[in-house]
Design a protein around this motif. Structure first.
Motif, mmCIF file in Angstrom:
data_model
loop_
_atom_site.group_PDB
_atom_site.id
_atom_site.type_symbol
_atom_site.label_atom_id
_atom_site.label_comp_id
_atom_site.label_asym_id
_atom_site.label_seq_id
_atom_site.Cartn_x
_atom_site.Cartn_y
_atom_site.Cartn_z
ATOM 1 N N THR B 113 0.804 -1.228 0.000
ATOM 2 C CA THR B 113 0.000 0.000 0.000
ATOM 3 C C THR B 113 0.837 1.279 0.000
ATOM 4 O O THR B 113 0.475 2.245 -0.644
ATOM 5 C CB THR B 113 -0.977 -0.024 1.202
ATOM 6 N N LEU B 114 1.951 1.276 0.706
ATOM 7 C CA LEU B 114 2.742 2.512 0.803
ATOM 8 C C LEU B 114 3.736 2.673 -0.355
ATOM 9 O O LEU B 114 3.741 3.684 -1.068
ATOM 10 C CB LEU B 114 3.485 2.511 2.145
ATOM 11 N N GLU B 115 4.564 1.672 -0.535
ATOM 12 C CA GLU B 115 5.697 1.786 -1.460
ATOM 13 C C GLU B 115 5.292 1.985 -2.930
ATOM 14 O O GLU B 115 5.966 2.736 -3.652
ATOM 15 C CB GLU B 115 6.587 0.538 -1.294
ATOM 16 N N PRO B 116 4.206 1.344 -3.421
ATOM 17 C CA PRO B 116 3.878 1.533 -4.847
ATOM 18 C C PRO B 116 3.703 2.998 -5.243
ATOM 19 O O PRO B 116 4.066 3.384 -6.347
ATOM 20 C CB PRO B 116 2.568 0.754 -5.023
ATOM 21 N N HIS B 117 3.165 3.835 -4.344
ATOM 22 C CA HIS B 117 2.972 5.241 -4.686
ATOM 23 C C HIS B 117 4.324 5.946 -4.827
ATOM 24 O O HIS B 117 4.516 6.766 -5.721
ATOM 25 C CB HIS B 117 2.128 5.947 -3.626
ATOM 26 N N ILE B 118 5.252 5.613 -3.947
ATOM 27 C CA ILE B 118 6.590 6.224 -4.025
ATOM 28 C C ILE B 118 7.269 5.790 -5.326
ATOM 29 O O ILE B 118 7.880 6.594 -6.028
ATOM 30 C CB ILE B 118 7.442 5.825 -2.796
ATOM 31 N N VAL B 119 7.138 4.512 -5.658
ATOM 32 C CA VAL B 119 7.748 4.003 -6.901
ATOM 33 C C VAL B 119 7.155 4.729 -8.109
ATOM 34 O O VAL B 119 7.888 5.145 -9.016
ATOM 35 C CB VAL B 119 7.548 2.475 -7.040
ATOM 36 N N SER B 120 5.836 4.917 -8.133
ATOM 37 C CA SER B 120 5.215 5.580 -9.281
ATOM 38 C C SER B 120 5.686 7.031 -9.401
ATOM 39 O O SER B 120 5.861 7.547 -10.502
ATOM 40 C CB SER B 120 3.692 5.521 -9.179
ATOM 41 N N LEU B 121 5.898 7.690 -8.273
ATOM 42 C CA LEU B 121 6.412 9.059 -8.322
ATOM 43 C C LEU B 121 7.840 9.062 -8.871
ATOM 44 O O LEU B 121 8.220 9.938 -9.655
ATOM 45 C CB LEU B 121 6.347 9.692 -6.925
#
Lengths: 249, 249
Positions: B113-121
């Motif tokens: 839940t957390l890391e995918p958003h950072i990766v997409s950024l």
């Protein structure tokens, strides 16, 4: 001993789908509380009353002697907890330590490595649909570059990996010769996201031909979806979700 | 009894960072095999010899009586397996079933839940840097819309959630009153990705002010990073990674 009361909070078109399959295969008694997406395409605020992040699936377990439910709110954690606590006959228990390691791997892989790419492709699709009039083509152009270089490439790598894992064990279920947590967790991304609706998948720009590219995965998908309790889960979902608003309309 | 031989396959600037912290806190003997990113900004193919997806972290465990290593290849699975098998004194074992449920939640939440958003950024940032000459602004424009409506919004929601979880227990570690799997798994996204290098974070378009927006999370980060074995882990990583090519140069 009274059975624990189990409530599945289920947002339509969400990862909660796989949990119905899990509960049906375990023969658990459970309730489904169904939610629909808001017109702004976000989860409804009521879900935050269950767990502050307000995502689905979330599962509440009410024990007879405790007013405070146990809350589970990540798919992998739900599958793991439910199998550890409610598979009393060990029907889905891996037969060796190495098999357990592999099941645990898939429980993390499905949401940590596979699903984020599918979500990003969906986010890009929604963004191009919502672009101001006349600019959708521009958003699509920019995103198609990023998708082909990253999300789509990564997704295909993950699918090829899954196919080769099945190939190496000559087909069947993902771990050993029986259904396990690995199959429950992979049901949603593979079956519901990718194989169930080829038209939707094409709309997202996912140019795969499953029978040609991932034949073992297609066999696995057939094996899973033809199980009587998978069929029952699908019917149950359809009846509970009737008239609820989904993510892609 | 001979200790198992443990090898951590570590790609620079990768999620493997947290595993060094885990191993140091457990006082384990282990080897690090270090890798650098290729000039095309992908993981090197040698990692595929360890596990076919070729990602990092991957951990091999060689038992004295078995030539075939056990391979762990997802962060959450690694932390879970290592704590279950090598925390012989129960130093990091949660003190209740509910605490264990919460640790397991974070083990899935961090990567699911957390890391995918950072990766997409990060993916968006790299895409805008690589856009053909003169088109970087266009890519940035399109992505800034998607980021503000999805990835950045989701990331901030997840950070606010973490902050409120700490707030509710009046600070300290994430679960109970001691270090647990939750802290090990959250070390990478919070410390290394977000708080360690504010300049890098700004470059990715992440407009957060941690001390103002997430004060409890900043306190937690200080608590973790000031632990002597976290300091030792950092020194160890720096010495092993010396001269290795990282992801953002």
């Amino acid at each position: 001993m009274a059975q624990d009361r189990i409530v599945l909070h289920y947002l339509k078109d969400s990862r909660a789908s796989r949990i119905v399959f899990l509960f049906e295969e375990l023969g658990l008694e459970y309730e489904i509380k169904a939610y629909e997406w808001t017109p702004e395409l976000v989860a409804p605020p009521e879900l935050k009353l269950v767990w502050p992040l307000g995502l689905s699936p979330a599962v509440q377990i009410f024990k007879a002697d405790d007013p405070e439910p146990i809350v589970l709110a990540e798919s992998g954690q739900i599958v793991q907890f439910i199998l550890n606590n409610y598979d009393s006959e060990g029907k889905f228990k891996p037969e060796s330590m190495r098999d357990q390691v592999l099941v645990d791997y898939y429980l993390h892989f499905a949401e940590g490595t596979l699903e984020p790419h599918i979500v990003s492709l969906l986010v890009g699709y929604v963004a191009s649909q919502r672009a101001p009039f006349g600019f959708g083509w521009l958003v699509k152009l920019v995103l198609s570059q990023i998708n082909s270089q990253f999300y789509l490439r990564k997704l295909k790598t993950a699918l090829a990996f899954l196919n080769s894992q099945l190939e190496a064990k000559d087909g069947g279920y993902f771990v050993g010769n029986k259904l396990s947590g690995a199959d429950f967790i992979l049901d949603f991304p593979i079956n519901e996201n990718l194989f169930l609706n080829p038209y939707k998948v094409k709309r997202l720009g996912i140019d795969i031909d499953p029978s040609k590219d991932y034949p073992r995965l297609v066999e696995w998908n057939k094996l899973i979806t033809e199980r009587p309790l998978h069929v029952k889960a699908l019917e149950k979902k359809a009846s509970v979700m009737k008239n609820k608003r989904g993510l892609l309309g």
